[in-house]
Enzyme design. Sequence first.
Site, short mmCIF file in Angstrom:
data_model
loop_
_atom_site.label_atom_id
_atom_site.label_comp_id
_atom_site.label_asym_id
_atom_site.label_seq_id
_atom_site.Cartn_x
_atom_site.Cartn_y
_atom_site.Cartn_z
N HIS A 14 36.18 39.65 43.74
CA HIS A 14 36.24 40.44 42.52
C HIS A 14 37.33 39.94 41.58
O HIS A 14 38.51 39.93 41.93
CB HIS A 14 36.51 41.90 42.89
CG HIS A 14 36.59 42.84 41.75
ND1 HIS A 14 37.72 43.56 41.46
CD2 HIS A 14 35.67 43.18 40.81
CE1 HIS A 14 37.50 44.32 40.40
NE2 HIS A 14 36.27 44.12 39.99
N ARG A 15 36.92 39.48 40.40
CA ARG A 15 37.84 38.89 39.41
C ARG A 15 38.62 37.74 40.02
O ARG A 15 39.80 37.53 39.74
CB ARG A 15 38.78 39.95 38.84
CG ARG A 15 38.04 41.13 38.20
CD ARG A 15 38.98 42.19 37.63
NE ARG A 15 38.23 43.41 37.32
CZ ARG A 15 38.78 44.57 36.98
NH1 ARG A 15 40.09 44.67 36.89
NH2 ARG A 15 38.02 45.62 36.73
N GLU A 41 33.18 37.11 40.99
CA GLU A 41 32.79 37.98 39.87
C GLU A 41 33.91 37.93 38.85
O GLU A 41 35.09 38.05 39.21
CB GLU A 41 32.57 39.41 40.37
CG GLU A 41 32.11 40.40 39.32
CD GLU A 41 33.24 41.11 38.58
OE1 GLU A 41 32.95 41.82 37.61
OE2 GLU A 41 34.42 40.95 38.99
N ASP A 43 34.98 38.71 34.39
CA ASP A 43 34.66 39.39 33.14
C ASP A 43 34.85 38.45 31.96
O ASP A 43 35.81 37.67 31.93
CB ASP A 43 35.57 40.60 32.94
CG ASP A 43 35.52 41.57 34.11
OD1 ASP A 43 34.48 42.22 34.27
OD2 ASP A 43 36.52 41.66 34.85
N HIS A 56 39.36 41.37 31.30
CA HIS A 56 38.70 42.64 31.55
C HIS A 56 39.03 43.71 30.52
O HIS A 56 38.13 44.35 29.96
CB HIS A 56 39.07 43.15 32.94
CG HIS A 56 38.47 44.48 33.27
ND1 HIS A 56 39.07 45.68 32.94
CD2 HIS A 56 37.31 44.80 33.90
CE1 HIS A 56 38.30 46.69 33.34
NE2 HIS A 56 37.23 46.18 33.93
N ASP A 239 38.19 42.84 46.18
CA ASP A 239 39.44 42.16 45.79
C ASP A 239 39.94 41.24 46.90
O ASP A 239 40.66 40.29 46.64
CB ASP A 239 40.54 43.20 45.50
CG ASP A 239 40.20 44.10 44.33
OD1 ASP A 239 39.52 43.66 43.39
OD2 ASP A 239 40.61 45.28 44.37
#
Length: 249
Positions: A14-15, A41, A43, A56, A239
């Site tokens: 995540h990110r 992933e 943004d 984000h 995360d």
Amino acid sequence: MPHPDISLPRLIAHRGLSAHAPENTLAAVRAAHATGCTWVELDVQLLGDGTPVIWHDAGVRRCSDASGRLADLDLPTARRLDVGAWFGDAFRGERIATLAEMLKLIDECGMGLNLELKVNRGRSAAALVEEAVPAALDALPPERLIISSFNDDALACTRELAPASRLALGVLFEGIGRGWRSRCTELEAFSVHADWRRLSRRGTTAVKDDGYALLCYTPNDPAAFAHLWQWGVDAAISDDPSRFISHLP
């Protein structure tokens, strides 16, 4: 309609590896790759000058050494931000990543990308799609790319650029309630992305019975998440994916 032949991993960072590096940075993606993650992933949104960057929030206060709105920055100004020191001294001097830089790194690493179109208040969904989606399509093969968003205008504009056979779309939900099926059908979606804490067994079964991939954000407790694997969830966007490795089905 067939979708790209995407082989989803169980775990997506995540990110980037945001438990161990500043989120949405090149450093976070390198860290994810170093620990064996095959997908991340991230943004994307636009600076005030129209440059797509990996970020984000609508503002820069939380993840940089400055404050203000992302929409008020041009690229030279954004480049002066330190986007790593807030996380730790080891990342001091990290700079905001443009989409072009990030796509180059992901391609070099052979990774897959779930790119979320982040349309914050007052920003144009169409402008973001125009700048971000063609670049992603050019950089990565269809089997290593999912474009997702909460924003239906962004997803509809994206679908106009590429058919379902060329580009997988993920529809983001907080909870899977009434209307989820019509949204996914209209957009010819590949996947449903839902808050794991708001999933029910009934909703999960409905999504899977309709043939969609089901991705969950953002679990970080593998024991609490374990029953969702049994329900049929395909991937967890976490995360800290390494925490889940010994708890996979």
